[in-house]
Scaffold this motif. Structure first.
Motif, PDB file in Angstrom:
ATOM      1  N   LEU A 153      55.983  44.126  89.773  1.00  0.00           N
ATOM      2  CA  LEU A 153      57.271  43.507  89.458  1.00  0.00           C
ATOM      3  C   LEU A 153      57.652  42.463  90.497  1.00  0.00           C
ATOM      4  O   LEU A 153      58.216  41.408  90.164  1.00  0.00           O
ATOM      5  CB  LEU A 153      58.351  44.589  89.363  1.00  0.00           C
ATOM      6  CG  LEU A 153      58.238  45.531  88.165  1.00  0.00           C
ATOM      7  CD1 LEU A 153      59.252  46.664  88.288  1.00  0.00           C
ATOM      8  CD2 LEU A 153      58.433  44.778  86.862  1.00  0.00           C
ATOM      9  N   PHE A 154      57.343  42.742  91.741  1.00  0.00           N
ATOM     10  CA  PHE A 154      57.608  41.783  92.809  1.00  0.00           C
ATOM     11  C   PHE A 154      56.794  40.510  92.596  1.00  0.00           C
ATOM     12  O   PHE A 154      57.305  39.396  92.704  1.00  0.00           O
ATOM     13  CB  PHE A 154      57.275  42.414  94.163  1.00  0.00           C
ATOM     14  CG  PHE A 154      57.567  41.538  95.343  1.00  0.00           C
ATOM     15  CD1 PHE A 154      58.867  41.336  95.768  1.00  0.00           C
ATOM     16  CD2 PHE A 154      56.541  40.916  96.030  1.00  0.00           C
ATOM     17  CE1 PHE A 154      59.144  40.529  96.861  1.00  0.00           C
ATOM     18  CE2 PHE A 154      56.804  40.099  97.125  1.00  0.00           C
ATOM     19  CZ  PHE A 154      58.116  39.904  97.537  1.00  0.00           C
ATOM     20  N   THR A 157      58.135  38.445  89.738  1.00  0.00           N
ATOM     21  CA  THR A 157      59.363  37.744  90.098  1.00  0.00           C
ATOM     22  C   THR A 157      59.068  36.504  90.924  1.00  0.00           C
ATOM     23  O   THR A 157      59.709  35.459  90.758  1.00  0.00           O
ATOM     24  CB  THR A 157      60.299  38.687  90.888  1.00  0.00           C
ATOM     25  OG1 THR A 157      60.544  39.861  90.111  1.00  0.00           O
ATOM     26  CG2 THR A 157      61.624  38.017  91.196  1.00  0.00           C
ATOM     27  N   ARG A 158      58.075  36.617  91.811  1.00  0.00           N
ATOM     28  CA  ARG A 158      57.732  35.497  92.689  1.00  0.00           C
ATOM     29  C   ARG A 158      56.800  34.495  92.013  1.00  0.00           C
ATOM     30  O   ARG A 158      56.681  33.352  92.466  1.00  0.00           O
ATOM     31  CB  ARG A 158      57.049  36.041  93.956  1.00  0.00           C
ATOM     32  CG  ARG A 158      57.936  36.923  94.817  1.00  0.00           C
ATOM     33  CD  ARG A 158      58.932  36.114  95.614  1.00  0.00           C
ATOM     34  NE  ARG A 158      58.262  35.267  96.568  1.00  0.00           N
ATOM     35  CZ  ARG A 158      57.974  35.630  97.813  1.00  0.00           C
ATOM     36  NH1 ARG A 158      58.288  36.850  98.246  1.00  0.00           N
ATOM     37  NH2 ARG A 158      57.372  34.790  98.642  1.00  0.00           N
ATOM     38  N   ILE A 214      64.154  46.263  93.821  1.00  0.00           N
ATOM     39  CA  ILE A 214      63.353  46.555  92.623  1.00  0.00           C
ATOM     40  C   ILE A 214      63.317  48.053  92.370  1.00  0.00           C
ATOM     41  O   ILE A 214      63.514  48.518  91.235  1.00  0.00           O
ATOM     42  CB  ILE A 214      61.918  45.992  92.790  1.00  0.00           C
ATOM     43  CG1 ILE A 214      61.944  44.461  92.746  1.00  0.00           C
ATOM     44  CG2 ILE A 214      60.995  46.542  91.698  1.00  0.00           C
ATOM     45  CD1 ILE A 214      60.606  43.819  93.075  1.00  0.00           C
ATOM     46  N   VAL A 218      66.072  47.868  89.588  1.00  0.00           N
ATOM     47  CA  VAL A 218      65.320  47.392  88.421  1.00  0.00           C
ATOM     48  C   VAL A 218      64.575  48.526  87.720  1.00  0.00           C
ATOM     49  O   VAL A 218      64.653  48.658  86.487  1.00  0.00           O
ATOM     50  CB  VAL A 218      64.322  46.284  88.839  1.00  0.00           C
ATOM     51  CG1 VAL A 218      63.491  45.834  87.638  1.00  0.00           C
ATOM     52  CG2 VAL A 218      65.057  45.104  89.453  1.00  0.00           C
TER      53      VAL A 218
END
Length: 481
Positions: A153-154, A157-158, A214, A218
């Motif tokens: 997920l990180f 996002t990036r 997150i 999230v």
């Protein structure tokens, strides 16, 4: 691999089979074998406590030698001291030899310009690698499936490609992750069933860190949409990893087909522009080629800029640090510009022997008339190597090129600037500064790779000559081509 009898033992570990996937993960990914030595990264948290506890239960059965390593980062004051004390008590209770490193991450990060998180990770893994090297051991970290999902997920996002969607691998080099298919909830359940205590890092609940946001904000929302979130992500990450492995193999084949080796002293090895330009794997190939050449993975903007270079067919762009990517002719290559004031202003008396200019040696020797004809039989580039001594005027020096240099190479029959000659011969900018130029009072009389000026070329009347050649500093005599 564990021996076959290990399956019986794993089945008997009902708590593990019910609440954690470590035995299956170890077997599936061949993480451990009988007699291994393992250094466990032990923070004292739930994940690493569960991992060390299990390895201690397994060490007698499978003849494992287990150590623990703890890093005090100097960031959390008394809480960090508490964690270290807890770790020491656990290791004493479980009869595990412990290594502890004290560092001041804040001071080191200020010195290097890194973030505290990046600096702490670097110091942590350097310590683990050091101890593993001393003990000829594997490094076991307690990353879980939950950590892997947070990482994906990180990355999303990036910004990422397939490689960033694979999650954390079960192994990388000497690092193994037996809990990578086990969720954090399953780890905590295991700790509860085995009455294991553990410490909690208060920074895990801070919204300052992106990964914490997150995990805390999230993930619960996503789990509300899909209660089987962990298993869904696990399946998807396996599929992404499989696709990424296939594309990586195809990219390797593409780079192998596009590779152009260095055939002449001034050439750079590189990659065929025409082959890369027409491939759907172009972006991947450029990323991999640049990373291998420079040691740094290029950013997306760099990859797009390299694509533009391929389309234009010429030019250069800056990559990480001093590295450049350049397209010239049909070749893409990577280099650090070597030109220094010392090289730009290089000048030395021309004398028989060896003269070093950066990576190139100019070797010269005097040849008398009776030996000149013999030269033709063993020098494939005889004409370019011979310089008539009697036609030289005044003082002679060896230097590097200068703006406006112009001469009449005997092999061409017409005068040209060195810039034009170098462009036509596709000599990379990275090496042009090193090409030896011999001059007398009237001008240029010889240029490495191009031979003598018309007025100093060997003729029927030549009685004495210099034999000149360039040698690459890797020891291989390339002659002059």
């Amino acid at each position: 691999m564990f021996p076959c009898t290990g399956m019986v033992h794993i089945q008997n570990l009902h708590l593990w089979s019910e609440f954690m996937k470590a035995p299956e993960t170890v077997k599936k990914f061949h993480l451990l074998k009988t007699g291994d030595t393992v250094v466990v990264a032990f923070s004292g948290g739930a994940d690493s406590s569960a991992l060390l506890h299990w390895l201690c239960k397994e060490r007698d059965v499978h003849k494992l030698t287990v150590y623990a390593a703890h890093i005090h980062h100097g960031l959390r004051g008394k809480e960090a001291d508490r964690d270290e004390a807890f770790v020491r008590r656990c290791c004493e209770k479980w009869k595990v030899s412990l290594f502890v490193l004290h560092v001041d991450v804040r001071v080191e990060a200020a010195r290097t310009g890194e973030s505290e998180e990046t600096c702490g990770r670097r110091l942590r893994y350097a310590f683990l690698e050091q101890k593993a090297g001393e003990l000829h051991a594997k490094i076991a970290t307690a990353h879980t499936l939950s950590d892997s999902i947070e990482t994906v997920l990180f990355h999303l996002t990036r910004g990422t490609g397939l490689a960033g969607l694979r999650g954390i691998p079960a192994s990388r080099g000497k690092i193994i992750r037996p809990l990578i298919e086990t969720t954090r909830a399953e780890v905590e359940e295991y700790c509860a069933r085995n009455t294991l205590s553990f410490v909690t890092d208060s920074t895990n609940f801070s919204h300052t860190y992106a990964r914490n946001r997150i995990r805390l904000d999230v993930i619960p929302v996503l789990r509300g949409i899909n209660p089987s979130l962990e298993r869904t992500f696990s399946r998807n990450m396996r599929l992404f990893a499989s696709d990424e492995a296939f594309l990586r193999e195809e990219t390797e084949r593409l780079l192998k087909r596009a590779y152009i080796k260095r055939n002449r002293p001034w050439e750079q090895s590189g990659f065929s522009v025409s082959i890369l330009r027409g491939s759907s794997l172009q972006g991947r190939a450029l990323t991999l080629a640049a990373a291998r050449a420079t040691g740094f993975t290029p950013e997306a903007t760099h990859v797009e800029a390299m694509k533009s270079l391929l389309e234009k067919g010429s030019g250069q762009i800056s990559l990480h640090g001093k590295w450049l990517a350049e397209v010239e002719g049909n070749r893409l290559y990577f280099y650090i510009p070597p030109i220094s004031l010392e090289i730009q202003n290089f000048s030395a008396p021309f004398v028989p022997g060896k003269t070093k200019i950066g990576p190139i040696f100019l070797q010269t020797s005097v040849v008398e008339m009776e030996n000149i004809n013999k030269m033709k039989t063993f020098s494939t580039h005889y004409f370019k190597n011979i310089l008539d001594c009697d036609k030289i005027n005044g003082k002679v020096v060896v230097r590097t090129r200068k703006p406006g240099d112009y001469y009449h190479p005997a092999c061409h029959g017409v005068g040209k600037s060195l810039k034009k000659l170098f462009n036509e011969a596709a000599i990379p900018l990275t090496l042009r500064a090193y090409v030896p130029v011999i001059v007398d009072d009237l001008g240029i009389i010889w240029v490495g790779g191009f031979g003598p000026d018309m007025r100093c070329a060997q003729s029927a009347s030549t009685q004495k000559a210099y034999f000149c050649k360039t040698v690459w500093n890797d020891g291989e005599d390339k002659g002059v081509k």
